[in-house]
Design a protein around this motif. Sequence first.
Motif, PDB file in Angstrom:
ATOM      1  N   LEU A 331      34.907  15.084  38.976  1.00 19.10           N
ATOM      2  CA  LEU A 331      35.363  14.103  37.987  1.00 19.10           C
ATOM      3  C   LEU A 331      36.551  14.631  37.190  1.00 19.10           C
ATOM      4  N   GLY A 482      34.687   8.820  42.445  1.00 20.46           N
ATOM      5  CA  GLY A 482      34.157   9.449  41.234  1.00 20.46           C
ATOM      6  C   GLY A 482      33.252   8.519  40.448  1.00 20.46           C
ATOM      7  N   ALA A 486      29.451   9.633  39.430  1.00 16.16           N
ATOM      8  CA  ALA A 486      29.072   9.757  38.015  1.00 16.16           C
ATOM      9  C   ALA A 486      27.693   9.177  37.736  1.00 16.16           C
TER      10      ALA A 486
END
Length: 544
Positions: A331, A482, A486
Amino acid sequence: MNFDQILSSIGGFGRYQKVLYVWICLPQLFLAFHMMVSIFTGATPPHHCRQSPGLDLNPSQSLDLNLSMNVSMSLNLSHPDSSCFYSGGNWTERAPCGHGWEYSKETFQSTTVTEWDLVCESSSWNSIGSSIYMSGLLLGAVLFGAMADRYGRRFTLLLGIALQTVFGVAAAFAPSFTVYTILRFVVGTTISGVIINAFVLGTEWTCTERRMLAGIITDYAFGLGYMLLAGLAYLIRDWRKLQLAISAPGFLLIFYIWVLPKSARWLLANDRREEAILLLRKAAFVNGRVMPPAAQVHISTIPGGVKRRHSAADLVRTPEMRKRSLILFYLWFVNVLVYYGLSLGVSRLGTDIYLTQFVFGLVEMPARSLVLLVLPWSRRLSQSGFLAIGGLACLLMLAVPADHPNFLAGLAMAGKFGMTASFAVIYVYTAEIFPTVIRQTGIGVSSMFARVGGVLAPLINMLHNHNPTVPLVIFGIAPLLGAVLALALPETAGRSLPDTMEDAVNWDMRSPSKQEKPETCDHIKPSASSNTQEQELHHLGNQA
């Protein structure tokens, strides 16, 4: 929870913390200057081959030099080779620029490109120089992250500010592009040291309830510096003077030696209890509080704080920490890759560079304001959602024709909005996931992966010259991946910071309903009697 309760008892976000954040925010202005100044100091203005009266060309290269001089600027807009070759009107006969270039001074008086002729076959050195600068941030994340966990946040922050100022000023007097690049590389290493240590120092002095707000305050300062740079660059068109203007004011921060505090949380974690108590007493006094005597007595009797030295290996030692760390590393990487990919590509949008730079900085303000609204609800969903916005905006740019610069700029700003908000979340999120004993190391290693993205961003932008769609495809798909990853991270909203590895690893083993509600910033939970309060403080000391 022990330290958060102590912090709440002396005022978790009182005058002491607010003054601290003033000191933390000031260097952020200079960070924005150094990070974005290459947009102006390394800009490439319109140019054409310099005419030389003594130029001797063979008959097969018969050229109309007068025509070349008169129309080269207009041809520069219509033919890709017009700025790199002498040529006649039909472009069938041409010769390389053997006597340098003439540069338009309409927008820039001088840049590193015009001074060292970084155009045509040498144009790639401009992007390579930006990548080398970003490599400095990568090295700095490793060096200053480990240094801060060993020697403290304050020392490392002061060292970073000092080195940044000295080498930033030196870069304004660089005699060659090689020396300039080396000096900028050193400045880059200090950027990481200042960013991560300022943020962590502020976070570790702030109570749970205000931690998210305090963490984003520094981001506002960075956005302000972003906008101020556009104004400075507009007023100062010479690259050396601009470099000096953004670096020399750093000498004014010498007073930080006397006003910047250490981290009491770090001191306790490293078994330096006496220093921590003195700092906590001072913070309590500034906040108009008195540190509860029972609390400081029990802090003094805490058995050894840290049994062993922790290292970066602890970030991946257990399966749960390994999963969290690897996701966070990616990230950070994708945030910086797309954030700077869009920021450094502003000159290709075909709009006024000063106005666009200002708006790119301005858009960071509502982005971070939105973060303040959604972050208390969920760190995880906020991180995922903003990454998705940034990625989708980049992919939508593929559908806009190149002759619509305003639409492209609008989508680029939407992408910048999403990545700015995501960037603000990742700092807070990472600080809450990693425990105190390796928090700085964790953020340092995360920042190292982020700087890999920074190194690649200028190189990916170079691909635009060969295929304009490639950079946007990369900048679009990477954040969307990403956004999915997450969702696998734990939710940290409203939880106290973990201090030990065991706290972090066992975080999800407790049901949220059974977790103790974090103390507020202003007071310890009121008790029915003085005896009860004494018992709570005794329990607090034992927990510490």
